[in-house]
Design a protein around this motif. Structure first.
Motif, mmCIF file in Angstrom:
data_model
loop_
_atom_site.group_PDB
_atom_site.id
_atom_site.type_symbol
_atom_site.label_atom_id
_atom_site.label_comp_id
_atom_site.label_asym_id
_atom_site.label_seq_id
_atom_site.Cartn_x
_atom_site.Cartn_y
_atom_site.Cartn_z
ATOM 1 N N GLU A 1 23.074 30.883 13.377
ATOM 2 C CA GLU A 1 24.165 30.161 14.030
ATOM 3 C C GLU A 1 25.502 30.728 13.566
ATOM 4 N N ARG A 2 26.465 30.763 14.495
ATOM 5 C CA ARG A 2 27.779 31.317 14.206
ATOM 6 C C ARG A 2 28.694 30.248 13.621
ATOM 7 N N HIS A 3 29.350 30.598 12.531
ATOM 8 C CA HIS A 3 30.286 29.676 11.880
ATOM 9 C C HIS A 3 31.448 30.476 11.309
ATOM 10 N N PRO A 4 32.611 29.853 11.184
ATOM 11 C CA PRO A 4 33.717 30.538 10.511
ATOM 12 C C PRO A 4 33.365 30.829 9.054
ATOM 13 N N ARG A 5 33.799 31.978 8.573
ATOM 14 C CA ARG A 5 33.592 32.331 7.161
ATOM 15 C C ARG A 5 34.736 31.696 6.367
ATOM 16 N N THR A 6 34.516 30.455 5.972
ATOM 17 C CA THR A 6 35.567 29.686 5.318
ATOM 18 C C THR A 6 35.744 30.133 3.865
ATOM 19 N N LEU A 7 36.797 29.628 3.249
ATOM 20 C CA LEU A 7 37.214 30.138 1.948
ATOM 21 C C LEU A 7 36.245 29.773 0.828
ATOM 22 N N PRO B 1 28.786 22.708 1.859
ATOM 23 C CA PRO B 1 29.889 22.636 2.828
ATOM 24 C C PRO B 1 31.185 22.212 2.175
ATOM 25 N N ALA B 2 32.294 22.717 2.736
ATOM 26 C CA ALA B 2 33.601 22.316 2.236
ATOM 27 C C ALA B 2 33.788 20.820 2.428
ATOM 28 N N ALA B 3 34.647 20.231 1.576
ATOM 29 C CA ALA B 3 34.887 18.795 1.665
ATOM 30 C C ALA B 3 35.380 18.405 3.050
ATOM 31 N N ARG B 4 34.962 17.265 3.528
ATOM 32 C CA ARG B 4 35.358 16.810 4.853
ATOM 33 C C ARG B 4 36.818 16.379 4.853
ATOM 34 N N ALA B 5 37.458 16.629 5.964
ATOM 35 C CA ALA B 5 38.858 16.232 6.085
ATOM 36 C C ALA B 5 38.963 14.722 6.203
ATOM 37 N N VAL B 6 39.994 14.185 5.587
ATOM 38 C CA VAL B 6 40.241 12.758 5.703
ATOM 39 C C VAL B 6 40.955 12.450 7.014
ATOM 40 N N GLY B 7 41.652 13.469 7.556
ATOM 41 C CA GLY B 7 42.472 13.184 8.720
ATOM 42 C C GLY B 7 42.105 13.897 9.987
ATOM 43 N N ARG B 8 42.479 15.171 10.112
ATOM 44 C CA ARG B 8 42.518 15.813 11.409
ATOM 45 C C ARG B 8 41.159 16.049 12.036
ATOM 46 N N GLY B 9 40.126 16.165 11.250
ATOM 47 C CA GLY B 9 38.796 16.271 11.825
ATOM 48 C C GLY B 9 38.484 17.672 12.287
ATOM 49 N N ALA B 10 38.024 17.797 13.541
ATOM 50 C CA ALA B 10 37.542 19.075 14.046
ATOM 51 C C ALA B 10 38.590 20.151 13.842
ATOM 52 N N VAL B 11 38.189 21.203 13.178
ATOM 53 C CA VAL B 11 39.213 22.149 12.792
ATOM 54 C C VAL B 11 39.145 23.458 13.540
ATOM 55 N N ALA B 12 38.021 24.071 13.668
ATOM 56 C CA ALA B 12 38.053 25.469 14.026
ATOM 57 C C ALA B 12 37.520 25.726 15.411
ATOM 58 N N ASN C 1 32.449 21.410 19.432
ATOM 59 C CA ASN C 1 32.501 20.834 18.089
ATOM 60 C C ASN C 1 33.207 19.492 18.170
ATOM 61 N N ARG C 2 32.923 18.636 17.225
ATOM 62 C CA ARG C 2 33.527 17.305 17.226
ATOM 63 C C ARG C 2 34.036 16.991 15.838
ATOM 64 N N GLY C 3 35.249 16.422 15.775
ATOM 65 C CA GLY C 3 35.830 16.007 14.514
ATOM 66 C C GLY C 3 36.308 14.575 14.596
ATOM 67 N N GLY C 4 37.002 14.157 13.572
ATOM 68 C CA GLY C 4 37.424 12.771 13.503
ATOM 69 C C GLY C 4 38.476 12.396 14.515
ATOM 70 N N GLN C 5 39.306 13.343 14.940
ATOM 71 C CA GLN C 5 40.408 13.024 15.834
ATOM 72 C C GLN C 5 40.447 13.853 17.101
ATOM 73 N N ALA C 6 39.501 14.779 17.278
ATOM 74 C CA ALA C 6 39.527 15.630 18.463
ATOM 75 C C ALA C 6 38.149 16.224 18.727
ATOM 76 N N ASP C 7 37.922 16.577 19.987
ATOM 77 C CA ASP C 7 36.728 17.301 20.401
ATOM 78 C C ASP C 7 37.148 18.677 20.885
ATOM 79 N N LEU C 8 36.290 19.667 20.657
ATOM 80 C CA LEU C 8 36.590 21.035 21.041
ATOM 81 C C LEU C 8 35.663 21.490 22.157
ATOM 82 N N TYR C 9 36.239 22.191 23.139
ATOM 83 C CA TYR C 9 35.484 22.728 24.267
ATOM 84 C C TYR C 9 35.928 24.164 24.514
#
Length: 546
Positions: free
Chosen positions: A119-125, A340-351, A19-27
């Protein structure tokens, strides 16, 4: 690629981006114990001394909590207690200039869902609190929200600020009405407060919008928790807000509350929302938790829900369900996907996106059709509120012949839906234990079920047991002459789509048959046999029993 953590553990990192976010990539990666983890690689290393020290402290704390929960054999026991319901960083990967990455546990599979594409995704709030997402009924929502309060009570006790409480950073499951907080590598002490950090549109502290604070602090977490409760309890999509972002904007208070809402809760919302700069008045997580317990739970060694209080929420939320129009009602047999939930302004890739070992059950039921001649409708899946196995309503009283029974279809792909199983740890108080049924003395069979009994058997009918699944409510009643009846109803949907059929007691449950359909309750499962199909077993939770 292999990396070494500050703990001494080595991690074999997959080349494919998770996954990819604004400030980090996940592997995805695997540690030297063989456990699958997630590497969160920052686009820019963390170099500030205070931030480096804080991430190191969090990782040491998180590593102890996670490894202790998993045990020596690596069994996954995360997301079962308050402390293990936080996605703590568990290791730090240092680079030449600072911290290059952190290692995180996977989000437990029970908090994952499959979308309509498989596709698998977190069950967000947002699946809990947005009307268009077909959220569960009030009992499930209250249970999840109490657990969210528990998690934030724990963080508040450790003087830690999350700073970005929002739909996308909390995941949940219905089985035991549990929640799990993610994007936690940026947890920061209350004092001194953070000077920078992420925020999510529609979840921002009004002080931040007016630039009265440089970043979200622990008072911002309190404000965001109030928003979570406002939207989760009532399915309100909005909330209090500035009329405009500039200095001339006026503060518009929250106004969408049920008329019969408990005054204690109404007072807490007023403290949270009415005065945007009054941070001292914002309720603590413990205040919300205690109020939810008092308003919605019947206290005792085996707490249960207050049905009248839940009805206030369900009745009020129906207006928002209805407002999404007929489109939601037409989605029968498929998983519902919200905006989709609102996009983060900061931290980016979350889960860290759930484990690769097994896929979670879909949110919705696979599409199907009623057997020919049954007259049964394939209903929308949704998540719970009274209704279980039974499709077409029988002709009342004794005239039940001449109509087929498609009741097996209503069970669909049933997931376990416990009333509310909770873990009580660290002296944090009591909470509903969904796996423990409420034992009752002689209680009349519910009148809506008695109305379906033959006239001669209605007088003196008693409730024996109530069970629930994620979508259905099953009730067994005994008549005065010792006969049993099995009643199945939808937990949400048309209240007239029920069945009530004769049943027999067995050594470990009950058995009911009609028109080739067989419902066999044995212990904590119900086996449904449909003509022409293989029998299926579904998990049950006992709610009430004699």
């Amino acid at each position: 690629m292999n990396v070494r953590g500050r703990s001494g553990s080595r991690y074999q990192v997959q080349a494919d981006l998770l996954n990819r976010g604004g400030q980090a990539d996940l592997y995805l990666c695997r540690d030297d114990r063989g456990s699958t983890r997630v590497l969160k690689k920052y686009n820019k290393p963390i170099t500030a001394h205070a931030a480096v020290e804080q991430v190191a402290r969090l990782s040491a704390l998180g590593r102890g909590i996670v490894l202790n929960a998993e045990g020596t054999n690596g069994d996954r026991k995360l997301g079962r207690t308050t402390e293990t319901s936080v996605n703590w960083p568990i290791d730090v990967v240092d680079g030449h200039q600072g911290i290059d990455a952190v290692v995180l546990p996977l989000i437990p599979d029970s908090f994952m869902r499959l979308n309509s594409k498989g596709e698998r995704h977190p069950r967000t709030l947002d699946f809990l609190g947005m009307a268009r997402a077909d959220p569960p009924a009030a009992d499930v929502r209250v249970g999840v929200l109490i657990r969210i309060c528990d998690i934030l009570v724990m963080l508040d006790g450790r003087a830690l600020t999350h700073g970005d409480i929002s739909w996308k950073n909390i995941v949940w499951r219905e089985d035991d009405t549990h929640a799990y907080l993610i994007d936690c590598d940026g947890l920061w002490p209350h004092h001194p407060p953070p000077t920078s950090g992420p925020s999510t549109n529609e979840w921002q502290d009004p002080r931040l919008i007016r630039r009265r604070v440089p970043a979200h602090d622990h008072y911002s977490d309190r404000y965001a928790l109030a928003l979570v409760l406002y939207r989760g309890l009532f399915l309100n999509s909005g909330g209090p807000r500035w009329s405009e972002a500039g200095p001339r904007g006026r503060w518009i208070k929250a106004s969408n509350f049920p008329d019969r809402l408990d005054p204690t809760l109404r007072g807490l919302f007023a403290r949270a929302f009415d005065r945007p700069d009054d941070t001292a008045g914002r309720p603590r997580p413990s205040e919300w938790r205690d109020a939810l317990h008092r308003v919605y739970l019947v206290s005792g060694s085996r707490p249960t829900y207050r049905r009248d209080a839940l009805r206030v929420l369900d009745d009020y939320a129906d207006r928002f369900r209805d407002s999404v129009g007929p489109a939601a009602a037409q989605r029968r047999g498929t998983a519902l996907v919200p905006v989709p939930a609102a996009r983060a302004v900061g931290r980016g890739a979350v889960a860290p996106v759930g484990g690769p070992s097994r896929a979670p059950a879909p949110v919705g039921r696979p599409a199907g059709a009623a057997p020919a001649g049954t007259g049964a409708a394939v209903r929308r899946t949704g998540t719970p509120t009274p209704p279980a196995p039974g499709a077409a309503r029988p002709v009342r009283s004794g005239a039940r012949r001449g109509r087929g029974w498609g009741a097996g279809l209503i069970l669909g792909t049933v997931a376990v839906a416990a009333l509310a199983r909770w873990t009580v740890e660290n002296g944090e108080g009591t909470a509903p234990r969904g796996s423990v049924p409420r034992t009752v003395s002689a209680v009349d069979c519910p009148k809506e079920i008695v109305a379906d009994l033959p006239v001669a058997e209605r007088s003196g009918a008693e409730l024996m047991r109530r069970y629930r699944t994620s979508e259905h409510l099953i009730t067994v009643c005994r008549t005065s002459d010792g006969g049993f009846y099995y009643h199945g109803a939808w937990r949400k949907g048309d209240p007239d789509s029920t069945i009530t059929i004769p049943a027999q007691a067995t050594d470990d449950g009950y058995r009911a048959e009609r028109g080739g359909y067989v419902y066999a309750i044995s212990g904590d499962t119900v086996t449904v046999s449909v003509p022409g199909q293989a029998p299926k077993e579904y998990a049950l939770t006992v709610i009430e029993q004699r």
